[in-house]
Scaffold this active site. Structure first.
Site, PDB file in Angstrom:
ATOM      1  N   HIS A   1      13.399 -58.710 -28.814  1.00  0.00           N
ATOM      2  CA  HIS A   1      13.171 -59.773 -27.843  1.00  0.00           C
ATOM      3  C   HIS A   1      13.393 -59.253 -26.414  1.00  0.00           C
ATOM      4  O   HIS A   1      13.853 -59.971 -25.534  1.00  0.00           O
ATOM      5  CB  HIS A   1      14.113 -60.951 -28.135  1.00  0.00           C
ATOM      6  CG  HIS A   1      13.500 -62.308 -27.883  1.00  0.00           C
ATOM      7  ND1 HIS A   1      13.038 -63.125 -28.887  1.00  0.00           N
ATOM      8  CD2 HIS A   1      13.279 -62.999 -26.741  1.00  0.00           C
ATOM      9  CE1 HIS A   1      12.579 -64.254 -28.370  1.00  0.00           C
ATOM     10  NE2 HIS A   1      12.713 -64.199 -27.061  1.00  0.00           N
TER      11      HIS A   1
ATOM     12  N   PRO B   1       4.247 -63.101 -26.882  1.00  0.00           N
ATOM     13  CA  PRO B   1       4.488 -64.503 -26.530  1.00  0.00           C
ATOM     14  C   PRO B   1       5.569 -64.622 -25.464  1.00  0.00           C
ATOM     15  O   PRO B   1       6.639 -64.026 -25.596  1.00  0.00           O
ATOM     16  CB  PRO B   1       4.986 -65.110 -27.854  1.00  0.00           C
ATOM     17  CG  PRO B   1       5.546 -63.953 -28.626  1.00  0.00           C
ATOM     18  CD  PRO B   1       4.733 -62.763 -28.227  1.00  0.00           C
TER      19      PRO B   1
HETATM   20  C1  LIG Z   1      10.023 -64.460 -19.659  1.00  0.00           C
HETATM   21  C2  LIG Z   1       9.999 -64.186 -21.133  1.00  0.00           C
HETATM   22  C3  LIG Z   1       9.806 -65.246 -22.006  1.00  0.00           C
HETATM   23  C4  LIG Z   1       9.753 -65.010 -23.381  1.00  0.00           C
HETATM   24  N1  LIG Z   1       9.505 -66.060 -24.218  1.00  0.00           N
HETATM   25  C5  LIG Z   1       9.347 -65.820 -25.549  1.00  0.00           C
HETATM   26  C6  LIG Z   1       8.956 -66.865 -26.425  1.00  0.00           C
HETATM   27  O1  LIG Z   1       8.772 -67.992 -26.001  1.00  0.00           O
HETATM   28  N2  LIG Z   1       8.800 -66.554 -27.737  1.00  0.00           N
HETATM   29  C7  LIG Z   1       9.006 -65.293 -28.239  1.00  0.00           C
HETATM   30  O2  LIG Z   1       8.842 -65.061 -29.441  1.00  0.00           O
HETATM   31  N3  LIG Z   1       9.359 -64.283 -27.417  1.00  0.00           N
HETATM   32  C8  LIG Z   1       9.531 -64.514 -26.106  1.00  0.00           C
HETATM   33  N4  LIG Z   1       9.856 -63.477 -25.272  1.00  0.00           N
HETATM   34  C9  LIG Z   1      10.009 -62.123 -25.816  1.00  0.00           C
HETATM   35  C10 LIG Z   1       8.684 -61.346 -25.774  1.00  0.00           C
HETATM   36  O3  LIG Z   1       7.768 -61.867 -26.715  1.00  0.00           O
HETATM   37  C11 LIG Z   1       8.896 -59.862 -26.103  1.00  0.00           C
HETATM   38  O4  LIG Z   1       9.561 -59.738 -27.339  1.00  0.00           O
HETATM   39  C12 LIG Z   1       9.693 -59.142 -25.016  1.00  0.00           C
HETATM   40  O5  LIG Z   1       9.226 -59.514 -23.739  1.00  0.00           O
HETATM   41  C13 LIG Z   1       9.580 -57.643 -25.181  1.00  0.00           C
HETATM   42  O6  LIG Z   1      10.375 -56.962 -24.262  1.00  0.00           O
HETATM   43  P1  LIG Z   1       9.789 -56.295 -22.916  1.00  0.00           P
HETATM   44  O7  LIG Z   1       9.032 -57.351 -22.206  1.00  0.00           O
HETATM   45  O8  LIG Z   1      11.026 -55.888 -22.156  1.00  0.00           O
HETATM   46  O9  LIG Z   1       8.948 -55.137 -23.341  1.00  0.00           O
HETATM   47  C14 LIG Z   1       9.935 -63.694 -23.884  1.00  0.00           C
HETATM   48  C15 LIG Z   1      10.129 -62.633 -22.990  1.00  0.00           C
HETATM   49  C16 LIG Z   1      10.160 -62.866 -21.637  1.00  0.00           C
HETATM   50  C17 LIG Z   1      10.346 -61.700 -20.707  1.00  0.00           C
END
Ligand SMILES: Cc1cc2nc3c(=O)[nH]c(=O)nc-3n(C[C@H](O)[C@H](O)[C@H](O)COP(=O)(O)O)c2cc1C
Length: 373
Positions: free
Chosen positions: A270, A79
């Protein structure tokens, strides 16, 4: 246009060039000194896989079972809020990709596409991710909408009791909805391709939590500390489908979540966007697996940057892996073509690694492929 993305680094550097700094930093940035984010990637890089030889791997299978359903690939789309800031229509590209590749797509509470639209685009591939702010009713309204239009899987994110302190966002004046002052104007003006395309399509907002999407507002920076065990138990009683808790790093928490009748734990820090001193998520995964037992479903993200990273997470205890930033870098780099190239690249990397590991079926990946386990 020919192929442009042959590695994660290609996608990231193209996205950085094309996108305004404020938008690129929103995706790329993390909490504090960004140590946790770097650690996620470096800890995964340190994990080494043992090649095996003289095993017939002519035909290979990447399909993975989760929740009694066979998915075509072992990963899904994490997400992420406000994906459309990378490229207009990013949410739609992700939904189409989920359907095309037969993988799950988790729609964020903070998405620019509505719960209903995403369900109709991605069908049963769409899952919904819930944030709970100060007003529980707003969250329950979202849950009811998701149920009403057929979602079967709900993910409650619990690692944002307060949004992490992210210096890059503060420095750039990043806000949701986006406000454009002189500094942002300059940033946009120096990235005309992105700006013209985005302005022509309308600056993306929040589709589910604005007054248009629901009865009350949800502010990105509001306190989300209300979510506790009592809330989780209530949500479990209310939600008839699969319920997953995202953002877990502690084995004790994971066991209690399992014992609260939750269908899966989603191990994640996250992407380092919350607590800069958090451990690398991959470091905690085997400990959580040992605590919850062999059979309990574990999902994983944070730091996966390539196909070998997917295999490492599966080997260390995950049943399914989710990709975050790599997909947004790819869209930021080249829109839908970038997304397709990145997914194809990761699929190819997994496929080649299975051959090298002498393991033709991804379902057979376990800790024995890891050196030192
Ligand atoms: C731009 C962005 C927005 C995100 N928004 C959410 C969100 O709305 N809800 C959520 O549960 N996690 C959110 N995340 C966390 C991602 O779900 C995930 O845990 C994270 O991107 C994993 O790390 P990585 O992308 O470095 O592998 C977000 C991550 C990014 C990069």
């Amino acid at each position: 246009m020919g192929k442009t993305i042959f590695s994660l680094a290609d996608a990231r550097s193209l996205a950085k060039k094309r996108m305004p700094k404020m938008m690129f930093d929103y995706i790329d940035g993390s909490a504090g000194n960004e140590i946790a984010c770097d650690l996620n990637c470096s800890a995964l890089q340190q994990v080494r896989l043992l090649p095996r030889v003289l095993i017939n791997t002519e035909s290979r299978s990447l399909g993975k079972k989760l929740f009694e359903r066979q998915w075509s690939l072992p990963f899904g789309i994490a997400p992420m809020g406000m994906c459309n800031l990378t490229w207009p229509g990013a949410d739609e590209m992700l939904a189409n990709a989920a359907k095309h590749y037969d993988i799950p797509l988790v729609l964020s509470t903070m998405a620019s596409s509505s719960i209903e639209t995403t369900r109709s685009r991605a069908g049963e591939h769409a899952w919904f991710q819930l944030y709970v702010g100060e007003a529980e009713e707003v969250a329950f309204e979202l849950v009811d909408r998701a149920e009403a239009c057929g979602y079967e899987t709900l993910i409650l994110t619990v690692d944002v009791p307060e949004i992490g302190f992210r210096p890059r966002e503060q420095r750039n004046g990043f806000q949701a909805p986006i406000r454009i002052g002189p500094r942002q104007f300059f940033d946009f003006a120096t990235h005309p391709q992105w700006s013209i395309r985005t302005l022509l399509n309308g600056v993306p907002g929040l589709a589910n939590v604005s007054p248009l999407g629901g009865s009350r507002k949800f502010h990105r920076n509001e306190n989300r500390g209300k979510v506790d065990w009592r809330f989780l138990e209530g949500l479990r009683r209310r939600w008839p489908g699969k319920l997953i808790v995202k953002g877990v790093l502690g084995a004790e928490d994971a066991v209690r979540i399992r014992d609260t009748d939750i269908d899966a734990v989603y191990v994640s820090n996250h992407g380092g966007r919350q607590l800069d001193s958090a451990p690398a998520a991959i470091q905690m995964l085997p400990l959580i697996r040992a605590a919850v037992g062999e059979a309990y479903p574990l999902l994983f993200d944070s730091g996966v940057r390539d196909g070998e990273g997917v295999i490492k997470a599966l080997a260390l205890g995950a049943d399914f892996v989710f990709l975050g930033r790599p997909l947004l870098y790819a869209i930021g780099a080249a829109g839908n073509q970038g997304l397709t190239e990145m997914i194809e690249l990761i699929v190819r990397q997994i496929d080649i690694a299975l051959a090298q590991l002498g393991c033709p079926d991804i379902e057979d990946i376990d800790a024995s492929v890891i050196i030192g386990q």
